[in-house]
Write a protein that holds these residues in place. Sequence first.
Motif, short mmCIF file in Angstrom:
data_model
loop_
_atom_site.label_atom_id
_atom_site.label_comp_id
_atom_site.label_asym_id
_atom_site.label_seq_id
_atom_site.Cartn_x
_atom_site.Cartn_y
_atom_site.Cartn_z
N LYS A 51 7.63 33.34 -19.66
CA LYS A 51 7.42 34.13 -18.44
C LYS A 51 7.45 35.62 -18.71
N GLU A 52 8.33 36.07 -19.59
CA GLU A 52 8.51 37.50 -19.84
C GLU A 52 7.70 37.99 -21.03
N GLN A 53 6.79 37.19 -21.55
CA GLN A 53 6.10 37.56 -22.79
C GLN A 53 4.60 37.75 -22.60
N GLY A 54 4.17 38.21 -21.46
CA GLY A 54 2.76 38.46 -21.27
C GLY A 54 2.30 38.14 -19.86
N PRO A 55 1.00 38.34 -19.58
CA PRO A 55 0.47 38.09 -18.24
C PRO A 55 0.64 36.63 -17.83
N THR A 56 0.79 36.42 -16.53
CA THR A 56 0.91 35.06 -16.00
C THR A 56 -0.34 34.25 -16.28
N SER A 57 -1.49 34.89 -16.28
CA SER A 57 -2.75 34.17 -16.52
C SER A 57 -2.78 33.58 -17.92
N THR A 58 -2.23 34.30 -18.91
CA THR A 58 -2.20 33.77 -20.27
C THR A 58 -1.31 32.54 -20.35
N ARG A 59 -0.16 32.61 -19.71
CA ARG A 59 0.75 31.46 -19.70
C ARG A 59 0.10 30.26 -19.04
N SER A 60 -0.61 30.48 -17.94
CA SER A 60 -1.27 29.37 -17.23
C SER A 60 -2.38 28.76 -18.08
N THR A 61 -3.12 29.61 -18.80
CA THR A 61 -4.19 29.11 -19.66
C THR A 61 -3.62 28.29 -20.80
N TYR A 62 -2.59 28.82 -21.45
CA TYR A 62 -1.95 28.08 -22.54
C TYR A 62 -1.35 26.77 -22.04
N LEU A 63 -0.81 26.78 -20.82
CA LEU A 63 -0.22 25.57 -20.27
C LEU A 63 -1.25 24.45 -20.15
N ALA A 64 -2.48 24.80 -19.72
CA ALA A 64 -3.53 23.80 -19.60
C ALA A 64 -3.83 23.14 -20.94
N CYS A 65 -3.74 23.93 -22.02
CA CYS A 65 -3.95 23.37 -23.36
C CYS A 65 -2.78 22.48 -23.77
N LEU A 66 -1.57 22.97 -23.56
CA LEU A 66 -0.39 22.25 -24.04
C LEU A 66 -0.15 20.94 -23.31
N GLN A 67 -0.55 20.85 -22.04
CA GLN A 67 -0.38 19.59 -21.32
C GLN A 67 -1.16 18.46 -22.01
N SER A 68 -2.37 18.76 -22.43
CA SER A 68 -3.17 17.75 -23.12
C SER A 68 -2.56 17.40 -24.47
N TYR A 69 -2.03 18.41 -25.15
CA TYR A 69 -1.40 18.17 -26.44
C TYR A 69 -0.17 17.29 -26.31
N PHE A 70 0.67 17.54 -25.30
CA PHE A 70 1.88 16.73 -25.12
C PHE A 70 1.54 15.31 -24.66
N ALA A 71 0.47 15.18 -23.88
CA ALA A 71 0.04 13.84 -23.51
C ALA A 71 -0.36 13.06 -24.75
N PHE A 72 -1.03 13.74 -25.69
CA PHE A 72 -1.43 13.09 -26.94
C PHE A 72 -0.21 12.72 -27.78
N LEU A 73 0.77 13.64 -27.87
CA LEU A 73 1.98 13.35 -28.64
C LEU A 73 2.71 12.15 -28.07
N SER A 74 2.73 12.03 -26.74
CA SER A 74 3.40 10.89 -26.12
C SER A 74 2.71 9.58 -26.46
N GLU A 75 1.38 9.61 -26.43
CA GLU A 75 0.62 8.40 -26.74
C GLU A 75 0.77 8.01 -28.21
N SER A 76 0.84 8.99 -29.09
CA SER A 76 0.95 8.71 -30.53
C SER A 76 2.38 8.55 -30.99
N GLU A 77 3.34 8.72 -30.05
CA GLU A 77 4.77 8.57 -30.35
C GLU A 77 5.21 9.50 -31.48
N CYS A 78 4.71 10.72 -31.44
CA CYS A 78 5.11 11.73 -32.43
C CYS A 78 5.98 12.76 -31.74
N PRO A 79 7.21 12.99 -32.20
CA PRO A 79 8.07 14.01 -31.56
C PRO A 79 7.51 15.41 -31.77
#
Length: 491
Positions: A51-79
């Motif tokens: 939250k304190e490390q840059g514009p809110t728009s950057t955090r929101s954009t990165y979040l859209a990427c990371l959600q897909s990545y964590f969904a993949f990690l969950s499916e592949s059972e990789c911590p």
Amino acid sequence: MPTTSSPTQQVKLPSQVRRVRGQAGDIYELIFLDQQDRIIVPLTEWYRLRKEQGPTSTRSTYLACLQSYFAFLSESECPWNASPERLRQALIAFHRDSLKCHVRPQRETESVEIVMTRETPLRESSLKVMRAALRDFYLVMREAGLYAFANPLSSGVLVALKRDQERTLANKGAPDQAGIREETHEQSRRRPTAFLRQHQPQGWKPEIRKELADVRQGIHAVLDVLLESPEVSLREKAVLQLLQSTGARLHEIAFMTIGGYQNKGVAGQAQVMNKGSYGREVKTIYFAHNPRVQEALNAYLEQMRPLHDPEGRRRLIDVAPNASLFLTERGTSYSPNVFYWHWYRHSIPLQALCPVRFSPHDLRHLFVTEYLMKLKLACGAGTQSFDAEKYLREREAFGKTIMAWRSIHTIDIYDQSREGEAIFSVLAGYQQDLAQRCSAVQSPQVRSASTPCGGAEAACLPNQDAPVVWMHDEETLNWIKSMDQQTGQPW
């Protein structure tokens, strides 16, 4: 030209991660849940820390990427916090299976080259954002002490190689302006260390079509109408004036703060957040010599902003320095997405004024292009007294001071496009000449329809001799006459 979409829309992928908004006063704005409704602690924690490390728009954009990545990690059972060796295998599988990319291992550098395919659901630029988001996640978590290893998005071999090369540089401690360092600090910084590297057949170049004079005139024509239109709000007019006169990026203007605008009392310039500055106002934009910019800002600040201020404050001195300069009608912080909504609403009806469609970001390219044209003239372009060294020196200073580019070579791309613009200008003139010749020479069908035979059947025969009318330039006519003399009959 395709409609410009927001960065969040560009990187949005199917995800099985749910989000729950936190209660008022909670330290977590959002809590992320997996398919089993279990809290995804690392993603929730990263979102809070970011939250304190840059514009809110950057955090929101990165979040859209990371959600897909964590969904993949969950499916592949990789911590998520596995060792770099294991996570790199997961990253390869993520790009291969979820993003449908070709993966080319580079064993000598312990890195992987990513190549897009037709099935890749992201654009080239969005794929770069995906990699930036992954690197940012592990960087934030490592700095917070929540990830115990080195960043898996960095190649250990390339990091060690870069460290060794910097250690052996001649005069490595000297500043660039001394001219004795073996390579510039920018060249040292840009030595690759990434584990995932995207295949790039060629670097970015400005679109030459938008460099031509008719397009530049069309862009200015559209802007003139927008700035004079009573339907465009004072806020959008102020933003347009700043974009046109400073060459700043849209997000730099949209996220301007009260303190950045006041700039410690220095009029005619403001401090904005540069790309990659992590929310710090480190870039200066200049508009002192265009009074229309300050007039537009004054009109907005005096007439419109007080209406949207949550507390109805009319004086900027009463507003906190970190508050947004531009506000929405609801009194919330302004954003590029809000500007885009108004931009397309008002600019689309004016498309006929410009030969091509253009975006607000094209105003930045227009600014650089026309500045270089003016600088060349100031240095004597087209005359025997042209000072090439002065042009190169001041051009470099412009890129560093006004545009705040990290690399001194970015400006070279625009100069190359100026050479291409000259080529296309000549081509345009040639094609216009062709069009005039075609319109001047009447076609046989038109001539036969408009000229009656009057009963003289012989006059309508195609093989009858008739005077030939040539619509050519003098050089071509001389060539035709010489051929007539050689053959004894007209060509």
